[in-house]
Design a protein around this motif. Structure first.
Motif, PDB file in Angstrom:
ATOM      1  N   PHE A   5      11.092   7.059   0.064  1.00  0.00           N
ATOM      2  CA  PHE A   5       9.882   6.798  -0.702  1.00  0.00           C
ATOM      3  C   PHE A   5       9.846   5.329  -1.114  1.00  0.00           C
ATOM      4  O   PHE A   5      10.768   4.825  -1.767  1.00  0.00           O
ATOM      5  CB  PHE A   5       9.834   7.687  -1.953  1.00  0.00           C
ATOM      6  CG  PHE A   5       9.724   9.153  -1.639  1.00  0.00           C
ATOM      7  CD1 PHE A   5       8.964   9.598  -0.573  1.00  0.00           C
ATOM      8  CD2 PHE A   5      10.384  10.094  -2.415  1.00  0.00           C
ATOM      9  CE1 PHE A   5       8.865  10.948  -0.267  1.00  0.00           C
ATOM     10  CE2 PHE A   5      10.289  11.451  -2.134  1.00  0.00           C
ATOM     11  CZ  PHE A   5       9.524  11.878  -1.056  1.00  0.00           C
TER      12      PHE A   5
ATOM     13  N   GLU B  16      12.688  12.057   1.451  1.00  0.00           N
ATOM     14  CA  GLU B  16      12.684  13.411   2.002  1.00  0.00           C
ATOM     15  C   GLU B  16      12.256  13.348   3.462  1.00  0.00           C
ATOM     16  O   GLU B  16      11.473  12.477   3.858  1.00  0.00           O
ATOM     17  CB  GLU B  16      11.721  14.313   1.223  1.00  0.00           C
ATOM     18  CG  GLU B  16      12.203  14.716  -0.166  1.00  0.00           C
ATOM     19  CD  GLU B  16      11.223  15.633  -0.882  1.00  0.00           C
ATOM     20  OE1 GLU B  16      10.183  15.968  -0.280  1.00  0.00           O
ATOM     21  OE2 GLU B  16      11.498  15.999  -2.036  1.00  0.00           O
TER      22      GLU B  16
ATOM     23  N   GLY C 125       4.430  11.674  -6.468  1.00  0.00           N
ATOM     24  CA  GLY C 125       4.648  12.699  -7.481  1.00  0.00           C
ATOM     25  C   GLY C 125       3.376  13.060  -8.214  1.00  0.00           C
ATOM     26  O   GLY C 125       3.386  13.806  -9.194  1.00  0.00           O
ATOM     27  N   ARG C 126       2.239  12.571  -7.716  1.00  0.00           N
ATOM     28  CA  ARG C 126       0.916  12.827  -8.303  1.00  0.00           C
ATOM     29  C   ARG C 126      -0.102  12.275  -7.313  1.00  0.00           C
ATOM     30  O   ARG C 126       0.260  11.491  -6.425  1.00  0.00           O
ATOM     31  CB  ARG C 126       0.772  12.099  -9.654  1.00  0.00           C
ATOM     32  CG  ARG C 126       0.831  10.615  -9.518  1.00  0.00           C
ATOM     33  CD  ARG C 126       0.831   9.822 -10.806  1.00  0.00           C
ATOM     34  NE  ARG C 126       0.815   8.404 -10.460  1.00  0.00           N
ATOM     35  CZ  ARG C 126       1.873   7.700 -10.095  1.00  0.00           C
ATOM     36  NH1 ARG C 126       3.057   8.289 -10.049  1.00  0.00           N
ATOM     37  NH2 ARG C 126       1.776   6.432  -9.768  1.00  0.00           N
TER      38      ARG C 126
ATOM     39  N   HIS D  24       6.459   5.416  -8.140  1.00  0.00           N
ATOM     40  CA  HIS D  24       6.588   6.611  -7.307  1.00  0.00           C
ATOM     41  C   HIS D  24       7.892   7.343  -7.619  1.00  0.00           C
ATOM     42  O   HIS D  24       8.631   6.966  -8.546  1.00  0.00           O
ATOM     43  CB  HIS D  24       6.483   6.257  -5.820  1.00  0.00           C
ATOM     44  CG  HIS D  24       7.417   5.176  -5.372  1.00  0.00           C
ATOM     45  ND1 HIS D  24       8.784   5.326  -5.348  1.00  0.00           N
ATOM     46  CD2 HIS D  24       7.174   3.907  -4.919  1.00  0.00           C
ATOM     47  CE1 HIS D  24       9.347   4.226  -4.883  1.00  0.00           C
ATOM     48  NE2 HIS D  24       8.402   3.342  -4.620  1.00  0.00           N
ATOM     49  N   ARG D  25       8.187   8.372  -6.840  1.00  0.00           N
ATOM     50  CA  ARG D  25       9.359   9.205  -7.129  1.00  0.00           C
ATOM     51  C   ARG D  25      10.671   8.431  -6.995  1.00  0.00           C
ATOM     52  O   ARG D  25      11.634   8.700  -7.717  1.00  0.00           O
ATOM     53  CB  ARG D  25       9.344  10.433  -6.226  1.00  0.00           C
ATOM     54  CG  ARG D  25       8.254  11.426  -6.589  1.00  0.00           C
ATOM     55  CD  ARG D  25       8.132  12.540  -5.562  1.00  0.00           C
ATOM     56  NE  ARG D  25       9.372  13.301  -5.436  1.00  0.00           N
ATOM     57  CZ  ARG D  25       9.599  14.170  -4.445  1.00  0.00           C
ATOM     58  NH1 ARG D  25       8.693  14.360  -3.500  1.00  0.00           N
ATOM     59  NH2 ARG D  25      10.740  14.836  -4.406  1.00  0.00           N
TER      60      ARG D  25
ATOM     61  N   ALA E 207      10.882   6.532 -10.164  1.00  0.00           N
ATOM     62  CA  ALA E 207      11.194   7.452 -11.260  1.00  0.00           C
ATOM     63  C   ALA E 207      12.684   7.761 -11.314  1.00  0.00           C
ATOM     64  O   ALA E 207      13.267   7.929 -12.391  1.00  0.00           O
ATOM     65  CB  ALA E 207      10.386   8.742 -11.114  1.00  0.00           C
ATOM     66  N   GLN E 208      13.319   7.816 -10.137  1.00  0.00           N
ATOM     67  CA  GLN E 208      14.758   8.060 -10.080  1.00  0.00           C
ATOM     68  C   GLN E 208      15.526   6.913 -10.744  1.00  0.00           C
ATOM     69  O   GLN E 208      16.432   7.130 -11.549  1.00  0.00           O
ATOM     70  CB  GLN E 208      15.178   8.209  -8.621  1.00  0.00           C
ATOM     71  CG  GLN E 208      16.673   8.429  -8.405  1.00  0.00           C
ATOM     72  CD  GLN E 208      17.045   8.309  -6.933  1.00  0.00           C
ATOM     73  OE1 GLN E 208      16.343   7.661  -6.157  1.00  0.00           O
ATOM     74  NE2 GLN E 208      18.143   8.920  -6.557  1.00  0.00           N
TER      75      GLN E 208
ATOM     76  N   GLU F 298       2.872  13.357  -2.303  1.00  0.00           N
ATOM     77  CA  GLU F 298       4.254  13.846  -2.255  1.00  0.00           C
ATOM     78  C   GLU F 298       5.223  12.739  -2.666  1.00  0.00           C
ATOM     79  O   GLU F 298       6.179  12.970  -3.410  1.00  0.00           O
ATOM     80  CB  GLU F 298       4.595  14.345  -0.854  1.00  0.00           C
ATOM     81  CG  GLU F 298       6.014  14.883  -0.735  1.00  0.00           C
ATOM     82  CD  GLU F 298       6.375  15.312   0.674  1.00  0.00           C
ATOM     83  OE1 GLU F 298       7.275  16.152   0.806  1.00  0.00           O
ATOM     84  OE2 GLU F 298       5.766  14.804   1.635  1.00  0.00           O
TER      85      GLU F 298
ATOM     86  N   LEU G 185      15.313   7.442  -3.374  1.00  0.00           N
ATOM     87  CA  LEU G 185      15.029   8.831  -3.033  1.00  0.00           C
ATOM     88  C   LEU G 185      14.151   8.921  -1.792  1.00  0.00           C
ATOM     89  O   LEU G 185      13.302   8.071  -1.541  1.00  0.00           O
ATOM     90  CB  LEU G 185      14.309   9.488  -4.224  1.00  0.00           C
ATOM     91  CG  LEU G 185      13.974  10.973  -4.139  1.00  0.00           C
ATOM     92  CD1 LEU G 185      15.247  11.803  -4.178  1.00  0.00           C
ATOM     93  CD2 LEU G 185      13.067  11.357  -5.310  1.00  0.00           C
TER      94      LEU G 185
ATOM     95  N   SER H 245      14.841   6.952 -14.552  1.00  0.00           N
ATOM     96  CA  SER H 245      15.573   8.035 -15.215  1.00  0.00           C
ATOM     97  C   SER H 245      17.030   7.635 -15.451  1.00  0.00           C
ATOM     98  O   SER H 245      17.597   7.894 -16.523  1.00  0.00           O
ATOM     99  CB  SER H 245      15.496   9.307 -14.377  1.00  0.00           C
ATOM    100  OG  SER H 245      16.273  10.332 -14.945  1.00  0.00           O
TER     101      SER H 245
END
Length: 310
Positions: free
Chosen positions: A146, A141, A168-169, A11-12, A15-16, A165, A139, A19
Motif C-alpha cells: 500500500f 496485501e 481503509g475508506r 492510507h493503511r 496508519a500502521q 481497500e 503494509l 499506530s
C-alpha cells in the motif's frame, strides 16, 4: 515520539506507522508527533511535477487525529529545507527543535539533500544523538504494498474499490459547489458542481456511486444536513452528449434537493458504475441516468449492509 513522511492519503500503510508511533509514545509517556511537509516535496524539487493529491492538508490533520496523534507538525518544504544534509536535518530539526526520543519511519524512508539519508543513516545519527529508530515494513496485501503511488494509479483508473481497500475508506474529493450550466436541474437531476483544489486526485471519467457530505456544522439546507452523508450518483468528465470541454465533478444527491452553491462539500467515491458515454438523444441520456441512480442506490445500500455486518 516522531513519525515522518508526506502521508498523502493517510492510507493503511501510513496508519500502521502511526499506530506504532502512538503506542510507543504512550509507553514512554511522551507526546506522539507526526511531521509532514507542505507543499509536496516534488513540487519544489521539480516544479510542475506535483503528484495528484489524495488528501488536503486539513483532511490529513483530521485523519491522523482520529488515529491518536497528539501533534500534527507541518514543515514548509522550501529550497533551503531541501538543501539540508542528513546530519543537519537530524541535528537542527529532530534533535534541537523536536527533542525526539524515537523516530518511526517506513523502511524505504529517505531524507536530506538529494535524499542521501536512509534509515541506516538515521540509525547512525540516532546512536550519536541519543534517540532510537524504528523502521517499519509497509503494509500490503495480495503482493501489493500500500502506497500513495499505488492508490493514485487506482484512482486514475477509476478502480475505487481497490483504492478504498488500500486507503481503509473511500477516496474523497473536497471542494466548493460552484455554478455550472444548470442543465442537470433542467433534466430533473440537479447536481452540485464541485470545484476541487489544485492537484486533487480526480477519478477517471465515468459515473460513480458515492457519498455526498456538506462539511462543517450548520443548519439544514433543503433536505441536506451538514455533517450527515447522503447517497449520490457522481459524474466525472466533460459531458460529451452536450459537447462539453471542461472536466467537471458533479454529484446528484439521491432523494435530495437543496441549493448548495458556495458550500464546502466532500464526495466519497465508493464504486464505479459505468464509463462516460455520448448519447444520441436527450431521452437516451435520461433513461441511462435513471439506471445510474438506481444502480448507485443499490451499490450504496449493499455497502451499508456490509459495513453493518462487519
Amino acid at each position: 515520539m516522531l513519525t515522518i513522511g508526506v502521508f498523502d492519503g493517510v492510507h493503511r500503510g501510513h496508519a500502521q506507522l502511526i499506530s506504532r508511533a502512538v503506542k510507543s509514545a504512550a509507553a514512554r509517556g511522551v507526546p506522539s508527533v507526526l511531521m509532514t511537509f507542505d507543499p509536496h516535496p516534488m513540487e519544489v524539487v521539480r516544479p510542475g511535477s506535483h503528484p495528484a493529491q489524495l488528501t488536503t492538508l486539513t483532511r490529513r490533520a483530521e485523519l491522523v487525529e482520529e488515529l491518536g496523534v497528539d501533534v500534527f507538525c507541518v514543515m514548509p518544504f522550501t529550497h533551503e529545507f531541501m538543501k539540508l544534509t542528513p546530519g543537519r536535518y537530524v541535528h537542527d530539526l529532530l534533535v534541537e527543535r523536536l527533542h525526539v526520543a524515537e523516530v518511526v519511519v517506513g523502511d524505504n524512508f529517505t531524507f536530506g539533500k538529494k535524499a542521501a539519508g536512509t534509515i541506516e543513516t538515521m540509525r547512525e545519527l540516532g546512536d550519536r544523538f541519543g534517540f532510537e529508530v524504528d523502521g517499519v515494513t509497509l503494509l500490503g496485501e495480495h503482493a501489493v504494498t500500500f502506497s500513495s503511488t499505488y492508490i493514485r494509479a487506482c484512482v486514475d483508473a477509476g478502480d475505487m474499490a481497490a483504492a478504498a481497500e488500500a486507503l481503509g475508506r473511500p477516496h474523497r474529493v473536497e471542494g466548493v459547489v460552484v455554478h455550472g450550466d444548470g442543465r442537470g436541474r433542467e433534466l430533473g437531476y440537479p447536481t452540485a458542481n464541485v470545484a476541487p483544489p489544485m492537484h486533487a486526485a480526480i477519478p477517471a471519467d465515468g459515473v460513480y456511486a458515492g457519498w455526498f457530505t456538506v462539511l462543517g456544522p450548520g443548519p439544514t439546507i433543503g433536505t441536506v444536513t451538514p455533517g450527515q452523508r447522503a447517497m449520490a450518483a457522481i459524474s466525472v468528465g466533460t459531458n460529451p452528449t452536450f459537447s462539453g470541454r471542461a472536466r467537471t465533478v458533479e454529484a446528484y444527491v439521491i432523494d435530495g434537493d437543496a441549493d448548495l452553491y458556495g458550500q464546502h462539500v466532500a464526495v466519497d467515491f465508493v464504486e464505479h458504475v459505468r464509463g462516460m458515454q455520448k448519447f444520441d438523444s436527450i431521452d437516451a441520456l435520461l433513461a441511462e441516468m435513471g439506471r445510474d441512480v438506481d444502480k448507485a442506490r443499490g451499490l450504496l445500500e449493499s455497502a451499508e449492509r456490509r459495513a453493518a455486518s462487519s
